[in-house]
Enzyme design. Structure first.
Site: not given
Ligand code: G3H
Ligand code: 13P
Ligand code: ZN
Length: 316
Positions: A50, A83-84, A185, A216, A218, A258, A260, A264
């Site tokens: 990112s 990414d983005h 998130g 988004g 996850s 995707n 992330d 985390r």
């Protein structure tokens, strides 16, 4: 083999009803955990960076880490993806830096402006043999550098299937991120998770053979959420996309998923656990090591969920 683009990966994923995992990398331990899992599962892999990651780690460090991963794993096709990306300049810089795939996310702009900017990026990227992911419709959630719409507005920002056809024809992008109810998130849903599969299906029907991308994605795994909350964290309301919904989408036309937040959370959970159980610990290897192991275990599981285990050879 050198870095590859995503063309063959998406062709195979589409044909065989699976999705390739696109995992965000920010440092060495995260990258190693992901790579070790992909190598063990013989899975094609997209490592994505990112703008925030470029700022945090610097491109040259991330590039060097990825170069080692590629050199040590010649049997695994690996793509390096932006990414983005939000401007032509950022995308151009990444093309010039050797990325094999870039995303231009102009989804917050009016339709015609999104087309115009995406087309400009596509022209430059294709000229340099780099593929382009674009986005139409808007996701929810907020990351460091990626601001989305609020949960209450998600439904009115889903991808319009008719616009998707016009967008793809006019921009000639190589894949399209669709807004189907997910958010970035750890707080994707307030109550029951709900994805707009009808949107995915309509776009897929109108664009046969064309690869779609799900951001988004996850799942906010219970194991890590529980560890975080047990060891002093505060994420009681975290909620992700159920894995069976990801599997359903990957059998439709979603070729790239995707992830992330799950990385985390795996990392944070393990570090919290080490500190809570061994408060005297101050050797970073003693908490980053278990964090890397947790990431590897989580990615091993994800690659099975996505159906891309043992698919490396067919994507070469
Ligand atoms: O799409 C958002 C990714 O999770 C990257 O987040 O901008 O905080 O690195 P970031
Ligand atoms: P998550 O926040 O669900 O992991 O999504 C990551 C993503 O879409 C990166 O582009
Ligand atoms: Zn995203």
């Amino acid at each position: 083999m050198p870095l590859v683009d995503t063309k063959k990966m998406f062709e195979m994923a589409y044909k065989n009803g699976y999705a390739v995992g696109a995992f965000n990398v920010n440092n060495m331990e995260i990258t190693q955990g992901i790579i070790e899992a992909a190598a063990e599962k013989k899975a094609p892999l997209i490592l994505q960076i990112s703008r925030g990651a470029r700022k945090y780690a610097s491109m040259s460090y991330l590039r060097a880490i990825i170069d080692v991963a590629v050199a040590e794993n010649p049997d695994i096709p690996i793509a390096m993806h932006l990414d983005h990306g939000d401007t032509f300049e950022v995308c151009k810089q990444c093309v010039d830096d050797g990325f094999t795939s870039v995303m231009i996310d102009a989804s917050h702009l009016p339709f015609e402006e999104n087309i115009k900017l995406t087309k400009k990026v596509v022209e430059y990227a294709h000229w340099n043999n780099v593929v382009v992911e674009a986005e139409l419709g808007q996701l929810g959630g907020i990351e460091e550098d990626v601001v989305g719409v609020s949960h209450d507005d998600l439904e009115s920002h889903l991808t319009d299937p008719d616009q998707a056809v016009e967008f793809v024809q006019k921009t000639e992008c190589d894949s399209l991120a669709v807004a189907c109810g997910t958010s970035h998130g750890a707080y994707k849903f307030k109550s029951e998770p709900k994805l707009a599969f009808d949107v995915i299906q309509k776009v897929a029907d109108k664009l046969p053979g064309f690869p779609l991308v799900m951001h988004g994605s996850s799942s906010v795994l219970k194991e890590f959420k529980d560890l975080i909350n047990k060891y002093g964290g505060q994420m009681p309301d975290a909620m992700g996309v159920p894995e069976d919904a990801i599997q359903k989408a990957s059998k439709m036309a979603v070729c790239k998923v995707n992830i992330d937040t799950d990385l985390r959370m795996a990392m944070t959970a393990k570090i919290r656990q080490v500190f809570a159980e061994s408060p005297a610990e101050f050797d970073p290897r003693k908490y980053l090591g278990p964090a890397r192991e947790a990431i590897k275990a989580m990615v091993l599981h994800k690659l099975d969920v996505l159906g891309c285990a043992d698919r490396a050879a067919q994507c070469l």
